[in-house]
Design an enzyme around this catalytic site. Structure first.
Site: not given
Ligand code: CP
Length: 308
Positions: A107, A134, A137, A225, A266, A294
């Site tokens: 990430r 992303h 997700q 979001d 998400c 997920r």
């Molecule tokens: N939706 C998501 O990626 O959550 P986190 O940022 O908690 O990993």
């Protein structure tokens, strides 16, 4: 080498295969305790590095648990604590990690970090979120929609808010899975033309509608979001809130969608900003199924990357 860098960079048949595999793996667990291994142990003897330059709850825990369920081992690394955060190049980091681990999930703040990691790693690399996309997700979200409502192909999804990284991966998915997608938000926060263009080129019906009530008319799925993403400056918060307030998903807005429309987010959510608690906790909401999926979707992504 099979990296999972983005939905638009992955073959549509492979994406469908991953969703189907994720559902099969979820069913095979049949409600057993989270810490109990799967019957199949395809990752036995494999080590996975999970690198986070940014905070995470879902991505971190779901990758860690999923890999362990499949018999693998994980190490969770913070970018700040690695030499990566103190001047070592991404290329050198990729080359070194590839000598120790079988797969890297990362990430990052900048997409370029992910791309460079993938260029120099000799093991598969998975995108766990960048400033631009992303994909993990949205794999979970497509799986979640289909669990509740059947095939997503030909259905109408509507995004309310900022055309951010999650929105971009939804646009990629619209192109690859063949569903309609409407963006509803202020012009200054439109998704990049490249993301809209990909979906259109693939034949998906893509619309931009400034009026959120018109946008959600006939929607099978309404998505919200956060209004301020991790890569957005804190100083932009007030301006963004003012711009995005008309796009809040609340009961009044949901009433314009189909009666059986789903609501997705998400997470993490800012209750009563982008979505009201009434919608989050109401009958349309599948936000916690998304979070659970997920785990299952990423297990399928990891197996695909490793050819297992
Ligand atoms: N939706 C998501 O990626 O959550 P986190 O940022 O908690 O990993």
């Amino acid at each position: 080498m099979k990296h999972f860098l983005d939905i638009h960079k992955t073959d549509a048949k492979a994406l469908r295969g991953m969703i189907d595999a994720a559902r099969a793996m979820k069913e095979a667990r049949n409600g057993r305790p989270k810490g109990m291994p799967d019957d199949e142990q395809p990752l036995a003897g494999r080590m996975v590095a999970l690198i986070f330059e940014k905070p995470s709850t879902r991505t971190r825990v779901s990758f860690d648990v999923g890999i362990r369920q499949m018999g693998g081992q994980t190490m969770v690394l913070s970018g700040r604590e690695m030499q990566l955060g103190h001047g070592e190049t991404i290329a050198d980091t990729a080359r070194v990690l590839s000598r120790y681990v079988d797969l890297i999930m990362i990430r990052t703040y900048e997409e370029q970090t992910l791309l460079e990691m993938a260029e120099y790693a000799t093991v598969p690399v998975i995108n766990g979120l960048t400033n631009r996309t992303h994909p993990c997700q949205i794999m979970a979200d497509v799986m979640t929609f289909e669990e509740h409502r059947g095939p997503i192909q030909g259905r109408k999804a509507v995004w309310c808010g900022d055309g951010n990284n999650v929105c971009a991966s939804w646009l990629h998915a619209a192109g690859q899975f063949g569903f309609d997608f409407t963006f509803s938000g202020p012009q200054t926060l439109d998704p990049e033309a490249e993301f809209l263009g990909f979906a259109r080129k693939k034949g998906a019906r893509i619309a931009v509608e400034r009026d959120p009530a018109k946008a959600v008319a006939g929607a099978d799925l309404v998505i919200a979001d956060t209004w301020v993403s991790m890569h957005d400056s804190e100083s932009s918060k007030e301006r963004r809130h003012n711009q995005l307030r008309p796009y809040q998903v609340n009961d009044e807005l949901m009433a314009h969608a189909k009666p059986d429309a789903l609501f997705m987010h998400c997470l993490p959510a800012h209750r009563n900003d982008e979505v009201t608690s009434a919608v989050m906790d109401g009958p349309h909401s599948v936000v916690f199924d998304e979070a659970e999926n997920r785990l299952h979707a990423q297990k399928a992504v990891v197996r695909w990357c490793l050819g297992l």
